[in-house]
Scaffold this active site. Structure first.
Site, mmCIF file in Angstrom:
data_model
loop_
_atom_site.group_PDB
_atom_site.id
_atom_site.type_symbol
_atom_site.label_atom_id
_atom_site.label_comp_id
_atom_site.label_asym_id
_atom_site.label_seq_id
_atom_site.Cartn_x
_atom_site.Cartn_y
_atom_site.Cartn_z
ATOM 1 N N ASP A 1 29.288 32.185 38.991
ATOM 2 C CA ASP A 1 30.709 32.248 39.311
ATOM 3 C C ASP A 1 31.474 31.817 38.065
ATOM 4 O O ASP A 1 30.895 31.244 37.129
ATOM 5 C CB ASP A 1 31.040 31.313 40.488
ATOM 6 C CG ASP A 1 32.518 31.339 40.837
ATOM 7 O OD1 ASP A 1 33.103 32.432 40.858
ATOM 8 O OD2 ASP A 1 33.110 30.266 41.064
ATOM 9 N N SER A 2 32.780 32.056 38.070
ATOM 10 C CA SER A 2 33.613 31.598 36.962
ATOM 11 C C SER A 2 33.675 30.072 36.917
ATOM 12 O O SER A 2 34.040 29.505 35.896
ATOM 13 C CB SER A 2 35.020 32.157 37.130
ATOM 14 O OG SER A 2 35.502 31.827 38.420
ATOM 15 N N TYR B 1 38.620 33.571 35.794
ATOM 16 C CA TYR B 1 38.397 34.991 35.516
ATOM 17 C C TYR B 1 39.520 35.850 36.120
ATOM 18 O O TYR B 1 39.763 36.956 35.676
ATOM 19 C CB TYR B 1 37.072 35.457 36.133
ATOM 20 C CG TYR B 1 35.814 35.062 35.387
ATOM 21 C CD1 TYR B 1 35.832 34.152 34.340
ATOM 22 C CD2 TYR B 1 34.578 35.620 35.748
ATOM 23 C CE1 TYR B 1 34.668 33.792 33.674
ATOM 24 C CE2 TYR B 1 33.407 35.283 35.086
ATOM 25 C CZ TYR B 1 33.451 34.370 34.043
ATOM 26 O OH TYR B 1 32.299 34.037 33.397
ATOM 27 N N GLY B 2 40.135 35.334 37.172
ATOM 28 C CA GLY B 2 41.087 36.130 37.965
ATOM 29 C C GLY B 2 42.256 36.694 37.185
ATOM 30 O O GLY B 2 42.868 37.677 37.584
ATOM 31 N N CYS C 1 31.323 35.361 42.298
ATOM 32 C CA CYS C 1 32.742 35.482 41.955
ATOM 33 C C CYS C 1 33.254 36.854 42.399
ATOM 34 O O CYS C 1 32.692 37.888 42.017
ATOM 35 C CB CYS C 1 32.884 35.332 40.447
ATOM 36 S SG CYS C 1 34.556 35.528 39.844
ATOM 37 N N ASN C 2 34.319 36.856 43.186
ATOM 38 C CA ASN C 2 34.895 38.121 43.651
ATOM 39 C C ASN C 2 35.412 38.958 42.481
ATOM 40 O O ASN C 2 35.221 40.162 42.441
ATOM 41 C CB ASN C 2 36.049 37.859 44.613
ATOM 42 C CG ASN C 2 35.582 37.405 45.977
ATOM 43 O OD1 ASN C 2 35.582 38.155 46.926
ATOM 44 N ND2 ASN C 2 35.150 36.151 46.084
ATOM 45 N N THR C 3 36.077 38.292 41.536
ATOM 46 C CA THR C 3 36.650 39.030 40.408
ATOM 47 C C THR C 3 35.534 39.676 39.586
ATOM 48 O O THR C 3 35.616 40.847 39.217
ATOM 49 C CB THR C 3 37.506 38.091 39.526
ATOM 50 O OG1 THR C 3 38.362 37.311 40.372
ATOM 51 C CG2 THR C 3 38.333 38.860 38.542
ATOM 52 N N GLU D 1 41.711 23.841 43.455
ATOM 53 C CA GLU D 1 41.113 23.016 42.394
ATOM 54 C C GLU D 1 41.753 21.621 42.394
ATOM 55 O O GLU D 1 41.111 20.627 42.086
ATOM 56 C CB GLU D 1 41.341 23.669 41.025
ATOM 57 C CG GLU D 1 40.617 24.984 40.868
ATOM 58 C CD GLU D 1 39.212 24.842 40.295
ATOM 59 O OE1 GLU D 1 39.034 24.031 39.389
ATOM 60 O OE2 GLU D 1 38.307 25.551 40.777
ATOM 61 N N CYS E 1 38.137 35.747 47.690
ATOM 62 C CA CYS E 1 38.063 34.852 46.530
ATOM 63 C C CYS E 1 37.244 33.638 46.942
ATOM 64 O O CYS E 1 37.355 33.170 48.081
ATOM 65 C CB CYS E 1 39.473 34.437 46.105
ATOM 66 S SG CYS E 1 39.492 33.190 44.804
ATOM 67 N N THR E 2 36.443 33.155 45.999
ATOM 68 C CA THR E 2 35.567 32.013 46.294
ATOM 69 C C THR E 2 36.310 30.799 46.849
ATOM 70 O O THR E 2 35.772 30.029 47.630
ATOM 71 C CB THR E 2 34.866 31.561 44.996
ATOM 72 O OG1 THR E 2 35.849 31.489 43.958
ATOM 73 C CG2 THR E 2 33.752 32.502 44.609
ATOM 74 N N HIS E 3 37.561 30.621 46.392
ATOM 75 C CA HIS E 3 38.286 29.397 46.742
ATOM 76 C C HIS E 3 38.989 29.450 48.106
ATOM 77 O O HIS E 3 39.321 28.429 48.673
ATOM 78 C CB HIS E 3 39.350 29.103 45.681
ATOM 79 C CG HIS E 3 38.789 28.622 44.383
ATOM 80 N ND1 HIS E 3 37.875 29.346 43.637
ATOM 81 C CD2 HIS E 3 39.009 27.477 43.688
ATOM 82 C CE1 HIS E 3 37.578 28.675 42.548
ATOM 83 N NE2 HIS E 3 38.247 27.539 42.545
HETATM 84 N N1 DGL Z 1 35.822 32.885 41.382
HETATM 85 C C1 DGL Z 1 37.046 33.639 41.330
HETATM 86 C C2 DGL Z 1 37.015 34.732 42.418
HETATM 87 O O1 DGL Z 1 36.318 34.626 43.407
HETATM 88 C C3 DGL Z 1 38.259 32.747 41.540
HETATM 89 C C4 DGL Z 1 38.535 31.830 40.378
HETATM 90 C C5 DGL Z 1 38.851 32.554 39.079
HETATM 91 O O2 DGL Z 1 39.951 33.136 38.946
HETATM 92 O O3 DGL Z 1 38.002 32.549 38.211
HETATM 93 O O4 DGL Z 1 37.693 35.716 42.262
#
Ligand code: DGL
Length: 279
Positions: A10-11, A42-43, A73-75, A152, A184-186
């Site tokens: 993940d990012s 990463y987003g 990571c979704n992105t 975060e 998104c992971t968060h």
């Molecule tokens: N992990 C990223 C996602 O799931 C979210 C955090 C980021 O922007 O890196 O898209």
């Protein structure tokens, strides 16, 4: 093959929500988690940059002899899955396809909302995946860039989080989507506030669980599962100093993380100017 670990990246720390589900579904498996904390987020970055980062991390994990790679990571799933699949000879599982599958099987009204980072929403990856599964499902998307920093910061249940949710989600609620993908992971950490804003008729879809069951299916059908009598070990690598990762990670995982190592995966760049002036 069964004795090798599952690699997950993940990012940053958010992908631990996916790791947690994988450990729950497959407690016998060893895992290696990679959080690119130094280059987070990463987003907001371009697809080219995210693909480069993803390939660097995949190469790091493949050198540690993993049997399957999970892009938590979704992105990164949205933009680099194709490049990763082409490059690697092991199975690669992203979070988009499992999330889309769950959304399509959940919706009754055939109206699905998807929220994610700017990068994920810009890629239309969820819309394409949902439409591939059922072209009759209407997909309404919304980027929610402030959600990641809120999580975060640990601001998951206060007025700021509530106001941000209302601002981002009112349009989706008015469109009457009956299913909302937390792309998104968060975002699963904001589930309560999101549910409050969306109202009781809306089902929230979290890709993590479905991704874990996809991983289990692939390992099972490929004869790559460790015996269920085993207990897996879990290792963590990050690219920035580990303190922040450990602090938020404990909260996400509900306990201690074990060993967390700081590493670098970037190739050193030396341009001509630097070489000339001797710096
Ligand atoms: N992990 C990223 C996602 O799931 C979210 C955090 C980021 O922007 O890196 O898209």
């Amino acid at each position: 093959m069964p004795w090798k670990a599952i690699g997950i990246f993940d990012s940053g720390v958010g992908g631990l929500t996916v790791l947690k589900e994988i450990i729950k579904a497959l407690p016998q498996e060893d895992t290696i988690y990679f959080g690119d904390t130094a280059r987070f987020p990463y987003g907001t970055k371009s697809p080219e940059t995210i693909i480069r980062y993803s390939l660097e991390i995949a190469s790091f994990l493949v050198k540690r002899d993993i049997k399957l790679l999970v892009v938590a990571c979704n992105t990164a799933s949205a933009v680099s899955l194709e490049a990763l699949t082409k490059k690697l000879s092991i199975p690669v599982v992203g979070v988009i396809e499992p999330g889309a599958r769950r959304a399509v099987s959940t919706t009754r009204s055939r109206k699905v909302g998807v929220i994610g980072t700017e990068g994920t929403i810009r890629s239309s990856a969820y819309t394409k995946a949902i439409k591939r599964l059922n072209p009759d499902v209407e997909v309404i998307t919304q980027a929610c860039p402030l959600f990641v920093p809120l999580v975060e910061e640990g601001w998951i249940d206060n007025e700021v989080a509530r106001l941000a949710s209302r601002t981002y989600l009112t349009g989706l609620r008015e469109e009457k989507a009956d299913t909302l993908v937390l792309g998104c992971t968060h975002y699963p950490l904001l589930k309560e506030i999101i549910a409050e804003v969306m109202g009781t008729g809306v089902r929230l879809v979290d890709s993590a669980e479905e991704t874990a069951s996809t991983v289990a299916d692939i390992l099972r059908s490929g004869g790559m599962l460790r015996p269920s009598s085993e207990k897996g070990n879990h290792h963590y690598f990050v690219t920035d100093v580990p303190a922040g990762f450990i602090r938020i990670g404990k909260r996400l995982m509900g306990g201690e993380l074990g060993d967390v190592h700081q590493v670098s995966v970037e190739e050193p760049v030396m341009n001509e100017e630097m070489a000339d002036d001797g710096s």
